[in-house]
Design an enzyme around this catalytic site. Structure first.
Site, PDB file in Angstrom:
ATOM      1  N   ARG A 158     -12.822   5.173  -7.249  1.00  0.00           N
ATOM      2  CA  ARG A 158     -13.205   6.592  -7.251  1.00  0.00           C
ATOM      3  C   ARG A 158     -13.755   7.003  -8.610  1.00  0.00           C
ATOM      4  O   ARG A 158     -14.718   7.778  -8.706  1.00  0.00           O
ATOM      5  CB  ARG A 158     -11.988   7.448  -6.892  1.00  0.00           C
ATOM      6  N   THR A 170      -1.470  -2.076  -4.373  1.00  0.00           N
ATOM      7  CA  THR A 170      -2.885  -1.685  -4.473  1.00  0.00           C
ATOM      8  C   THR A 170      -3.085  -0.743  -5.652  1.00  0.00           C
ATOM      9  O   THR A 170      -4.155  -0.710  -6.264  1.00  0.00           O
ATOM     10  CB  THR A 170      -3.364  -1.017  -3.178  1.00  0.00           C
ATOM     11  N   ILE A 208       0.832  -1.204   0.000  1.00  0.00           N
ATOM     12  CA  ILE A 208       0.000   0.000   0.000  1.00  0.00           C
ATOM     13  C   ILE A 208       0.865   1.251   0.000  1.00  0.00           C
ATOM     14  O   ILE A 208       0.519   2.259  -0.594  1.00  0.00           O
ATOM     15  CB  ILE A 208      -0.921   0.021   1.238  1.00  0.00           C
ATOM     16  N   HIS A 221      -0.192   5.139  -9.411  1.00  0.00           N
ATOM     17  CA  HIS A 221      -1.071   5.571  -8.324  1.00  0.00           C
ATOM     18  C   HIS A 221      -0.566   6.938  -7.878  1.00  0.00           C
ATOM     19  O   HIS A 221       0.202   7.080  -6.931  1.00  0.00           O
ATOM     20  CB  HIS A 221      -1.040   4.578  -7.167  1.00  0.00           C
ATOM     21  N   THR A 279      -6.079   9.384   4.480  1.00  0.00           N
ATOM     22  CA  THR A 279      -7.119   8.541   3.910  1.00  0.00           C
ATOM     23  C   THR A 279      -6.983   7.187   4.582  1.00  0.00           C
ATOM     24  O   THR A 279      -5.870   6.751   4.884  1.00  0.00           O
ATOM     25  CB  THR A 279      -6.966   8.382   2.382  1.00  0.00           C
TER      26      THR A 279
END
Length: 318
Positions: A155, A147, A122, A180, A234
């Site tokens: 989203r 991820t 992550i 990302h 987040t």
């Protein structure tokens, strides 16, 4: 013979703690082995998770491993959530040096302990860290999954849903691809709702399905920073995305979702991790799909991969 599903988590900050909670609430793990260099924070999270067990579907063994990363050697999956969220308050690249430095404190130790499971990364910049884990450990790259844009794709679907009169996001098939980060792009050309292309729907039912693609794409790209602006982190959505990948692995689902994986010639890219739709099962990434992209989308994907390379080039290990 019964087997124990064991998941290790490195880094019990906002995200790591929520990943642990998501795994418990979904009944995905029989054992959680948790690591963090902050002894008090880790002890607090272990206590809180233990106290919540009565309200989750199954009992789970929760083990405080401190910074003894070798104790994760028997895990089926290790989730890397170690980082410094404050450093990414304006840009995911902000964590570049601290997260890569942190990764060097445990990646080789885990590999040397005999870990034979799957890495789920992550930590940001997600694609860079996934690439670093591969380089540090020499691990089979198909068993390293970032991820990546799994969350960004969610989203995007949420924003398309809002633009199309609240169509169920689960009925939308659309992906953000590439990094990302801010260089990611929406793959509009192959996007569908209920199997019908968005372009066809916009022509046939413009009153509902014609919308500004650039605006929706930017809302998806910047969505995480709406949360960041209000609470400096987040946590729920990224933890849910990580738990979804964990579930796909543990249940051998062969699920298709956007994730960061090693590029092996897709669109001419190779040697770095970036996000495309992947088939994910018990052995990690089984297959990577190449979408039918427009020339502009293909250029955007190459530009996104170039940004990943630029970040990697800033590091001393490359």
């Amino acid at each position: 013979m019964l087997t124990t599903r064991s998941v290790g988590i490195i880094g019990m900050g906002h995200v790591g703690a929520h990943v642990a909670s998501a795994l418990l609430s979904q009944g995905l793990a029989d054992e959680l082995r948790l690591c963090d260099i902050d002894e008090k924070k880790l002890a607090a999270e272990v206590q809180d998770l233990h106290d919540a067990l009565l309200f989750h579907p199954y009992n789970t063994k929760i083990v405080n491993c401190g910074d003894a990363y070798e104790e994760l050697s028997g895990c089926d999956i290790i989730v890397n959530a170690a980082g410094n969220v404050a450093a990414s308050s304006t840009d995911r690249d902000g964590e570049l040096f601290c997260t890569t430095d942190i990764c060097r404190t445990f990646a080789e130790r885990v590999a040397g302990s005999g870990f034979a499971g799957i890495w789920v990364n992550i930590s940001n910049p997600c694609d860079v860290i996934a690439t670093e884990i591969w380089h540090l450990t020499g691990y089979d790259p198909s068993r390293i999954i970032g991820t990546g844009t799994a969350l960004d794709s969610a989203r995007l679907r949420a924003q398309i849903s809002l633009a199309c009169g609240d169509v169920d996001p689960k009925s939308i098939d659309a992906h953000m691809i590439g990094e990302h980060g801010f260089s990611q792009i929406a793959a509009w050309s192959p996007a569908t709702i209920g199997g019908v292309s968005l372009s066809r729907l916009a022509l046939d039912y413009p009153e509902r399905f014609a919308f500004d693609h650039d605006e929706v794409e930017e809302l998806a790209r910047r969505g995480g920073y709406v949360a960041m602006a209000g609470k400096r982190c987040t946590e729920y959505a990224i933890a849910a995305a990580a738990a979804r990948i964990v579930a796909a692995i543990l249940h051998d689902e062969h699920a298709v979702m956007a994730a960061s994986t090693l590029m092996r010639g897709q669109y001419g890219e190779e040697g770095i991790f970036a996000s495309l739709p992947c088939v994910i099962g018990k052995n990690g990434v089984e297959q990577v799909f190449e979408l039918d992209l427009s020339e502009d989308e293909l250029a955007g994907f190459h530009g996104s991969c170039a940004h990943i390379r630029e970040n990697i080039a800033r590091l001393t290990w490359w």
